[in-house]
Scaffold this motif. Structure first.
Motif, mmCIF file in Angstrom:
data_model
loop_
_atom_site.group_PDB
_atom_site.id
_atom_site.type_symbol
_atom_site.label_atom_id
_atom_site.label_comp_id
_atom_site.label_asym_id
_atom_site.label_seq_id
_atom_site.Cartn_x
_atom_site.Cartn_y
_atom_site.Cartn_z
ATOM 1 N N LEU A 110 75.427 46.543 53.803
ATOM 2 C CA LEU A 110 76.581 47.396 53.479
ATOM 3 C C LEU A 110 77.444 47.594 54.720
ATOM 4 C CD1 LEU A 110 74.941 50.277 51.365
ATOM 5 C CD2 LEU A 110 76.544 48.575 50.497
ATOM 6 N N MET A 161 66.541 49.320 54.059
ATOM 7 C CA MET A 161 67.183 49.167 55.364
ATOM 8 C C MET A 161 68.019 47.884 55.465
ATOM 9 S SD MET A 161 66.834 51.822 57.319
ATOM 10 C CE MET A 161 67.187 52.658 55.788
ATOM 11 N N HIS A 162 67.544 46.817 54.853
ATOM 12 C CA HIS A 162 68.342 45.588 54.903
ATOM 13 C C HIS A 162 69.603 45.722 54.062
ATOM 14 C CE1 HIS A 162 64.435 44.229 56.337
ATOM 15 N NE2 HIS A 162 65.108 43.336 57.027
ATOM 16 N N LEU A 202 71.132 48.509 53.591
ATOM 17 C CA LEU A 202 72.014 49.377 54.387
ATOM 18 C C LEU A 202 72.720 48.554 55.475
ATOM 19 C CD1 LEU A 202 72.568 52.472 54.402
ATOM 20 C CD2 LEU A 202 71.032 52.597 56.358
ATOM 21 N N ALA A 203 71.967 47.673 56.101
ATOM 22 C CA ALA A 203 72.569 46.808 57.113
ATOM 23 C C ALA A 203 73.665 45.944 56.491
ATOM 24 C CB ALA A 203 71.487 45.926 57.748
ATOM 25 N N TRP A 252 65.105 41.100 52.094
ATOM 26 C CA TRP A 252 65.075 40.617 53.480
ATOM 27 C C TRP A 252 64.902 39.110 53.604
ATOM 28 C CZ3 TRP A 252 60.437 44.208 53.309
ATOM 29 C CH2 TRP A 252 59.236 43.533 53.152
ATOM 30 N N PRO A 293 69.887 56.271 51.134
ATOM 31 C CA PRO A 293 68.920 55.198 51.407
ATOM 32 C C PRO A 293 67.589 55.693 51.936
ATOM 33 C CG PRO A 293 70.475 55.378 53.216
ATOM 34 C CD PRO A 293 70.852 56.453 52.227
ATOM 35 N N GLY A 294 66.593 54.828 51.856
ATOM 36 C CA GLY A 294 65.276 55.072 52.438
ATOM 37 C C GLY A 294 64.776 53.799 53.104
ATOM 38 N N THR A 295 63.539 53.861 53.587
ATOM 39 C CA THR A 295 62.995 52.755 54.361
ATOM 40 C C THR A 295 63.131 51.408 53.666
ATOM 41 O OG1 THR A 295 61.441 54.185 55.493
ATOM 42 C CG2 THR A 295 60.861 51.860 55.358
ATOM 43 N N SER A 296 62.834 51.372 52.376
ATOM 44 C CA SER A 296 62.804 50.085 51.681
ATOM 45 C C SER A 296 64.199 49.497 51.487
ATOM 46 C CB SER A 296 62.095 50.245 50.328
ATOM 47 O OG SER A 296 62.456 51.461 49.705
#
Lengths: 516, 516
Positions: free
Chosen positions: B34, B28-29, B31-32, B164, B23-26
């Motif tokens: 997941l 993050m949601h 990743l959350a 998001w 993952p990268g910055t874009s």
């Protein structure tokens, strides 16, 4: 001569005399031709992202393109991320991509793919060399395209039969003309002169060729004459900085800090770049970083000549004789004690030898503290322009080949280093003067901050486990050893300094693990 | 729920419950999301080629798609080579590619690229999720597409704002239907039955789902009833082989041996594949490998049901009650003495435990001697279908996650292993039962043979230096240690056997360097 020999001979005649290669079966004639031509240097890379990144590094220091040799569509694919970074850095390169012979393609063998389709999104120019009789012209045009200002990505697809079939002697083509830079528009010069004479706070944002050499020196005269400040974007292809150079402020990375920095300026004047924008989009944060009411003025477009623009601007301002402000040398004492961004920056400032090259992909550790190295000995700083992680170790490899007399310091986060770690092997093989500095925080630390910046709250245990890379901890000394690079780990500022200083006294690559 | 949560919840509802992520910055949601969903397993990979290759390995063993999480265009680009291999293996996968939010894209920030353009050449299906309100349908369709027979590459682009922004509760969509396989054409069954009854020598070439399970067993009955021989292409997505399985001959890789093998057959019958073609084109060698006069008959197209086809064929032949020939168990004594292709194969044959999985990218060392493991304990063999090097260590990673109770033997050349060596880290992190076997000949040995095969003569010193990878020699024990994988080097057949046998007794990954 066969097509491959003609291609290599034309590359060399047009001034492209290095090839970063990861060859396969379909490129055997090209490999033979590379080996036969004494004017061509071939550099073997164990992964294609190393080859394309090294070509980028070569261009950054030489202002002329290198070539790469990639194995069909998937080989090109492996090189694309660093082609993206090179494209964003305006680095020219000539990619030669092997391909099945025409007669074989119709059977759709396993390695077949749409190479043009893969190449186009990140190339400025794509061509398939259809015949050994025309490959010289194709190659010359690829080099001409790559050599334009700004540098371009040229991708030449080389089918096997074009490569192995005989053609006549390679035609002698006129050498690639030096890149022409367009003349800046006079009305813009006049307009910016009026803006700068107004006395309202102005920021001149420099990029690409304007952050070094005569252009930078002349920008310094403009600043001295008008009170305008000079800055660069957070990331710049190459900056000449340190003692004796015209200093440039760095627009911060984080949105809040960047907008705070830009708030004081009524005018932003752009030189070979656009107005500052956020690297990523965040909920409830702006994309454009300037304050409301700040006006943006284009002085120099990306394809125009910034040195000439500053000459014209100085003339319009009647300030051609102004002396620029230059950065004083700041003798930084060797720091001691714990490692932190400030002590790391101080150690760098003390250790960097004159005319070294710093390739920075240090992300969280290094990037907010670069201001502390402004008064270091004069050096070049190279940044990642495309944002695709894994650029630094290959770019350092290419820069070291371009400048064998200069030490390269490659500052890279541990997470970033793992994308293209195969660079170390090429550095060992070629005996390159690269000091790789791994900032080992065992984490994609930048993502921890970005998680919150994104408004995703604070990461739960499972999300956090996808950001930390500490299970297992990467053993950097073993990693360096595996590819023949001597390494040392440091845990204090003074040992970090000492390791860097030692690396400048011994030829060849080394790796310093900075344990955070 | 936001768009990212809806996406993850829909993936899980549709049966996709693992995500190989870088993952990268874009993202993050995402990743959350997941992390929040207990039914989703996230597996962190340090390079995207590991993620896509692992998804391929998962599919090979599960016959259902995994998902990947890739960071914008360059992250996708890094995964493309193994997506190519997966596509050629008919492995379905769902790639989720992060993207800037719509409002940010117009400023062309550094990581912007034409993601659709990069995805299309190697995806069967590409879509941009435009809204959190429709992302559930987009996701369900991606899973449906990936789950078709043969498996498909589905790439879903997820802009930050889609990720998001809030939407309603995730809609409950009908679960993805099991892949339907088309019914084979009756006239082809009749035709092939006539061919096989003619008594003329016939070869039935099996691929994809036909090299295992009931389809393979029924193919064995056809062979027993008609005297036709069974074969696979040199590379096959997955073969169930060893003692008790219907044996399949392997069409050789090299053109001369392949044509010699095929010469004796008057008929070639294809099942989920096409007639044999050379992997590469060579000057003065044919692309098609069959003898002149040999007829090719399609029995089963790639999207048809081969098990049903063999049922129909057995009925047409009146041979439904025929017993297939199966491979007898061959007890191979533990070999001793020097390592060579034969002793290596004997050691494998002796060591492979029941129901293990062998992932083969051994190229020169292993691939011509696999016949010697025909009588080993029953196991699955997985090959590289796309020819892009660097597939084995990621595929082994995915296969081990798919089958935690089965040991995976990953046989890989040293040159090949270096493309995606970051797999070792994920294997250590997840404690996967993978025995990585590095055949360390310090060379791209296959290219030495191919250089001559290409008619490029014998390589000169400079060309040879681009084929050997012995300067420096890669230290495989250090490489394994760097990523937390225990390792051992072996120099005799008996120590190779012993190292493999030991690896089956201890959980978790290990690496064996076979010094050649």
């Amino acid at each position: 001569m066969n097509g491959a020999q003609t291609l290599v001979s034309t590359l060399v005649d047009q001034g492209v005399d290095i090839c970063f290669a990861n060859p396969g079966t379909s490129e055997m004639h090209f490999l033979a031709a590379l080996g036969e031509n004494p004017k061509m240097r071939s550099v073997l890379c164990l992964f294609e992202g190393v080859a394309t990144g090294a070509a980028d590094g070569w261009y950054r220091m030489k202002d002329k393109p290198a070539s790469t040799l990639l194995h069909l569509g998937p080989g090109l694919a492996n090189g694309l991320a660093n082609i993206h970074n090179a494209k964003r850095a305006a680095s020219g390169m000539v990619n030669v991509v092997g391909e099945h012979s025409v007669s074989h393609l119709k059977y759709d063998p396993p390695l077949t793919s749409d190479i043009e389709g893969l190449a186009r999104p990140l190339s400025h120019w794509v061509r398939r060399a259809e015949s050994p009789d025309t490959v010289a012209w194709d190659t010359a045009q690829a080099v001409a395209k790559a050599s334009e200002h700004p540098g371009q990505i040229a991708t030449l697809i080389l089918p096997g039969d074009t490569s192995w079939q005989q053609a006549g002697a390679a035609p002698v083509l006129p050498p690639t003309a030096a890149a022409t830079r367009k003349t800046p528009r006079a009305e813009r010069i006049e307009h910016v002169a009026r803006v700068l004479r107004s006395g309202e706070p102005a920021l001149i944002v420099l990029a690409n060729k304007a952050t070094r050499g005569a252009a930078l020196e002349k920008a310094g005269r403009v600043a001295a004459a008008t009170g305008a400040r000079l800055a660069s974007q957070f990331f710049t292809a190459r900056i000449e900085r340190g003692a004796g150079r015209v200093p440039i402020a760095r627009i911060p990375y984080a949105v809040a800090q960047a907008t705070a920095f830009l708030r004081e300026f009524k005018h932003i004047v752009t030189v070979e770049t656009k107005e500052p924008v956020a690297f990523f989009a965040y909920p409830d944060k702006p994309s454009l970083l300037k304050a409301e009411g700040t006006q943006v003025h284009t002085l120099v477009e990306a394809d125009e000549d910034s040195q000439l623009a500053f000459d014209m601007l100085l003339q319009a301002l009647g300030a051609s004789a102004t002396t620029p402000l230059v950065q004083a040398r700041i003798e930084t004492p060797v720091p001691t004690g714990p490692l932190n961004p400030a002590s790391i920056a101080h150690a760098l400032a003390a250790a960097l030898p004159e005319h070294c090259i710093v390739v920075d992909e240090s992300l969280t550790t290094g990037r907010e503290s670069m201001g502390l190295t402004m008064g270091a000995r004069p050096h070049d700083l190279i940044n990642n322009m495309g944002g695709s992680i894994g650029y630094a170790t290959p770019v350092a490899t290419g820069a070291a080949l371009a400048c064998p007399d200069r030490r390269v310091f490659c500052m890279v986060g541990d997470g970033s280093a793992m994308y293209t770690i195969q660079s170390l092997w090429t550095q060992a093989r070629e005996g390159l003067n690269v000091t790789t500095i791994i900032f080992a925080n065992n984490s994609y630390a930048i993502l921890k901050a970005e998680y919150a910046n994104m408004g995703a709250g604070s990461p739960g245990e499972r999300a956090l486990s996808m950001i930390d890379i500490d299970k297992p901890r990467i053993d950097w000394l073993a990693m360096a050893k595996s590819m023949g690079v001597p390494a040392v780990a440091v845990e204090t500022a003074e040992s970090f300094y000492e390791a860097m200083a030692r690396s400048t006294r011994e030829p060849g690559p080394c790796l310093i693990e900075v344990r955070l």
